[in-house]
Write a protein that holds these residues in place. Structure first.
Motif, PDB file in Angstrom:
ATOM      1  N   ASP A 154      10.657   0.113  -4.181  1.00  0.00           N
ATOM      2  CA  ASP A 154       9.505  -0.523  -4.816  1.00  0.00           C
ATOM      3  C   ASP A 154       8.200  -0.021  -4.200  1.00  0.00           C
ATOM      4  O   ASP A 154       7.213   0.207  -4.911  1.00  0.00           O
ATOM      5  CB  ASP A 154       9.596  -2.043  -4.661  1.00  0.00           C
ATOM      6  N   VAL A 158       5.162   1.638  -6.277  1.00  0.00           N
ATOM      7  CA  VAL A 158       3.819   1.056  -6.218  1.00  0.00           C
ATOM      8  C   VAL A 158       2.843   2.044  -5.580  1.00  0.00           C
ATOM      9  O   VAL A 158       1.681   2.148  -5.990  1.00  0.00           O
ATOM     10  CB  VAL A 158       3.842  -0.268  -5.437  1.00  0.00           C
ATOM     11  N   THR A 162      -0.449   3.276  -7.395  1.00  0.00           N
ATOM     12  CA  THR A 162      -1.732   3.042  -6.729  1.00  0.00           C
ATOM     13  C   THR A 162      -2.510   4.338  -6.572  1.00  0.00           C
ATOM     14  O   THR A 162      -3.738   4.372  -6.732  1.00  0.00           O
ATOM     15  CB  THR A 162      -1.491   2.392  -5.356  1.00  0.00           C
ATOM     16  N   TYR A 196      -3.816  -3.180  -7.703  1.00  0.00           N
ATOM     17  CA  TYR A 196      -2.752  -2.336  -7.181  1.00  0.00           C
ATOM     18  C   TYR A 196      -2.832  -2.200  -5.665  1.00  0.00           C
ATOM     19  O   TYR A 196      -1.798  -2.101  -4.987  1.00  0.00           O
ATOM     20  CB  TYR A 196      -2.778  -0.958  -7.844  1.00  0.00           C
ATOM     21  N   LEU A 200       0.233  -3.175  -3.396  1.00  0.00           N
ATOM     22  CA  LEU A 200       0.769  -2.241  -2.408  1.00  0.00           C
ATOM     23  C   LEU A 200       0.884  -2.900  -1.038  1.00  0.00           C
ATOM     24  O   LEU A 200       1.891  -2.743  -0.345  1.00  0.00           O
ATOM     25  CB  LEU A 200      -0.135  -1.008  -2.326  1.00  0.00           C
ATOM     26  N   THR A 203       3.803  -5.338  -1.083  1.00  0.00           N
ATOM     27  CA  THR A 203       5.087  -4.635  -1.072  1.00  0.00           C
ATOM     28  C   THR A 203       5.399  -4.090   0.315  1.00  0.00           C
ATOM     29  O   THR A 203       6.550  -4.090   0.749  1.00  0.00           O
ATOM     30  CB  THR A 203       5.070  -3.500  -2.099  1.00  0.00           C
ATOM     31  N   ARG A 398       5.568   1.289 -14.076  1.00  0.00           N
ATOM     32  CA  ARG A 398       5.842   0.730 -12.752  1.00  0.00           C
ATOM     33  C   ARG A 398       6.737  -0.495 -12.859  1.00  0.00           C
ATOM     34  O   ARG A 398       7.696  -0.660 -12.104  1.00  0.00           O
ATOM     35  CB  ARG A 398       4.534   0.339 -12.066  1.00  0.00           C
TER      36      ARG A 398
END
Length: 438
Positions: A154, A158, A162, A196, A200, A203, A398
Motif C-alpha cells: 500500500d 500511495v 503522491t 495524498y 502517505l 500509510t 490507487r
C-alpha cells in the motif's frame, strides 16, 4: 506551451502508474536514527519465534515442571532411621536401653504405578498444549508478516500516486501563472496533493506499526520497541491461489489438533488419578528392622510391621473428586473437539469465499483498473478529459490497487488460518534472508 505541458505529463503519468507497484525503499518506517530496520524471511521469523517468544518460553517451563512431576511420581518412599536411648535410674539401680532401627514404607496397592501414569498423561497434555501454543503463535507470525507486506505494498502504491500529484501540482502552479488553468483547478490540485501527503504519512505509520508488531512477536528481547522488521518477500511472492481441501477431510483433521490431543491427554490423566484414588484405599505397609541393647548385656534384633486400619477413612472423598475430574475432562474434550470443528468450518468457508474472489482478480479488478487509467490517459491526451478527471482516474487506480493488496493479503491469511485450524500450518517457502534496510 499547453501542448508541450500536456505531452510531458502524458509520459510522466503512465511511467509512474503503469504496471504493478514495486517496493518503496526510500519510505521505510521509523525514520529516526535510533530505529533499526531489518528485512527478514518468513522462515527466519518462525525460527526467531521458536527461540525468543516469551509465551513459548513459559509453555516450555510448564512442560519442564510436568516432566519433573513425572520423576517425582516414580520415586520410591525414602526409608526411615530411628535411634533411641533410654537412661533410667532408681532404687534398684541404673538401667539403659538403646534401639537402632530402619523402616521402609511399601505401597502394596500399586499406587506408585498409578501416580506415574497420571504424571505421564499430565506431561503429555502439557507437551500438547505447547504444540497448540506454537501453532497459534506461528499463525500470528504468518498473519503479521502478511499484514506488513500488505502495508508495504500500500505504501508503494500511495507513494507512486503522491509523486504524480506532486508533479502535477507543481506544473499546475506554472500553468496557473500563465493563465492556462482556472483558479478552481489550481485549488483542486493543491487539495488533492495535501490529501495524498496525509494519506502517505498515515500509510507509513501503518507499516511502522505492522513491522513493530512482527518484531515484538518474534524477537521481544533483542528488538523490543527500538527496532522494526520488514518482510523480505513482497506480497505477490508470498503465495499463489491454491484449492482448499475437501471439507470432510478438513473436519477429519480436528481430532489431530494439538489442543484436542491435550484435552484427550487430560482425560487419560484424570482417569489415572481416579485409579490412584481407588488404590489409595489400600493401606501402605511399613516394615522395620533394627538392633536393641539393654542393661545387663541383653541385645538382639528387632522387627516390626505397621499397617493403618482403614476403618473411618477409605478415601471416599478422594474417589468422588477424581470421578468428577474425569467427567469434567470428558466435557472439556468434547468442547475442544466441537471448537476445532467450528473453527475448521469457519476457516474453510472464509478461504473458499476469498478463493473465488481471487479467481476473478486478474479478469476483473486488475484489468478494469488498468483499462480505466489507459482510457483516461488517451482521452486526456486528445483533449476529451479535463486534468481533474485524469487525476480522479489516477485516484481510482490507487483505490483499485489497494483493494487488490487487501484481497491478496486476506486470501493468504485465510489460507494460513485454514491450515492452523486443521493443525497443519505449513511454512511458506524460504525467501531471501535478512538484509539491512536501505
Amino acid at each position: 506551451m499547453i501542448r508541450a505541458w500536456n505531452t510531458a505529463l502524458l509520459f510522466v503519468v503512465p511511467g509512474i502508474l503503469a504496471g504493478a507497484p514495486g517496493r518503496v525503499n526510500a519510505q521505510e518506517p521509523g525514520g529516526g536514527d535510533s530505529v533499526q530496520v531489518r528485512r527478514i524471511s518468513l522462515a527466519q521469523a518462525l525460527e526467531r519465534l521458536e527461540a525468543g517468544n516469551l509465551e513459548l518460553r513459559l509453555e516450555r517451563q510448564e512442560v519442564a515442571a510436568a516432566q519433573a512431576r513425572r520423576v517425582s511420581a516414580g520415586a520410591f518412599p525414602n526409608p526411615g532411621f530411628a535411634a533411641t536411648r533410654e537412661q533410667l535410674s532408681g532404687d534398684a539401680g541404673d538401667a539403659n536401653e538403646t534401639l537402632l532401627a530402619l523402616s521402609q514404607r511399601f505401597e502394596i496397592g500399586g499406587q506408585r504405578g498409578a501416580r506415574r501414569r497420571a504424571a505421564q498423561r499430565g506431561a503429555d497434555a502439557s507437551e500438547a498444549r505447547l504444540d497448540a501454543a506454537r501453532l497459534r503463535l506461528a499463525f500470528q507470525v504468518h498473519e503479521a508478516y502478511v499484514r506488513a507486506a500488505v502495508a508495504e505494498a500500500d505504501l508503494s502504491v500511495v507513494g507512486e500516486a503522491t509523486a504524480v500529484f506532486r508533479r502535477v501540482e507543481e506544473s499546475g502552479g506554472a500553468r496557473f501563472a500563465e493563465g492556462d488553468i482556472s483558479r478552481f483547478d489550481r485549488s483542486r490540485l493543491q487539495v488533492e496533493r495535501a490529501r495524498y501527503e496525509t494519506l502517505l504519512a498515515r500509510t507509513r505509520l501503518e507499516l511502522d506499526e505492522a513491522a513493530r508488531d512482527l518484531a515484538l512477536l518474534v524477537a521481544p528481547d533483542s528488538l523490543a520497541v527500538a527496532a522494526v522488521l520488514l518482510p523480505a518477500a513482497s506480497l505477490t511472492e508470498l503465495g499463489t491461489v491454491r484449492d482448499a481441501p475437501a471439507l470432510a477431510a478438513a473436519l477429519a483433521a480436528a481430532a489431530r489438533r494439538a489442543d484436542v490431543r491435550a484435552a484427550e491427554a487430560e482425560v487419560e490423566a484424570a482417569r489415572a488419578q481416579l485409579s490412584l484414588a481407588s488404590r489409595e484405599r489400600i493401606p501402605d505397609v511399613t516394615l522395620s528392622a533394627g538392633y536393641k541393647e539393654e542393661t545387663g548385656g541383653v541385645s538382639g534384633a528387632v522387627f516390626g510391621l505397621s499397617v493403618p486400619v482403614p476403618l473411618w477413612n477409605r478415601n471416599q472423598g478422594g474417589m468422588a473428586e477424581a470421578r468428577a475430574g474425569v467427567d469434567a475432562a470428558l466435557v472439556r474434550r468434547e468442547m475442544a473437539l466441537a471448537r476445532a470443528r467450528t473453527e475448521i468450518r469457519r476457516a474453510w468457508d472464509t478461504y473458499r469465499s476469498l478463493h473465488e474472489r481471487m479467481r476473478t482478480l486478474d479478469e476483473m479488478l486488475l484489468a478494469a483498473s488498468a483499462g480505466m487509467l489507459e482510457t483516461a490517459r488517451i482521452a486526456w491526451a486528445e483533449g476529451e478529459m479535463s486534468l481533474v478527471e485524469l487525476l480522479d482516474a489516477a485516484d481510482a487506480y490507487r483505490s483499485a490497487r489497494a483493494s487488490v493488496n487487501r484481497l491478496q493479503g486476506d486470501h493468504l491469511i485465510a489460507l494460513y488460518d485454514l491450515r492452523r485450524a486443521t493443525g497443519r500450518l505449513v511454512e511458506s517457502p524460504s525467501t531471501p534472508g535478512d538484509a539491512p534496510a536501505r
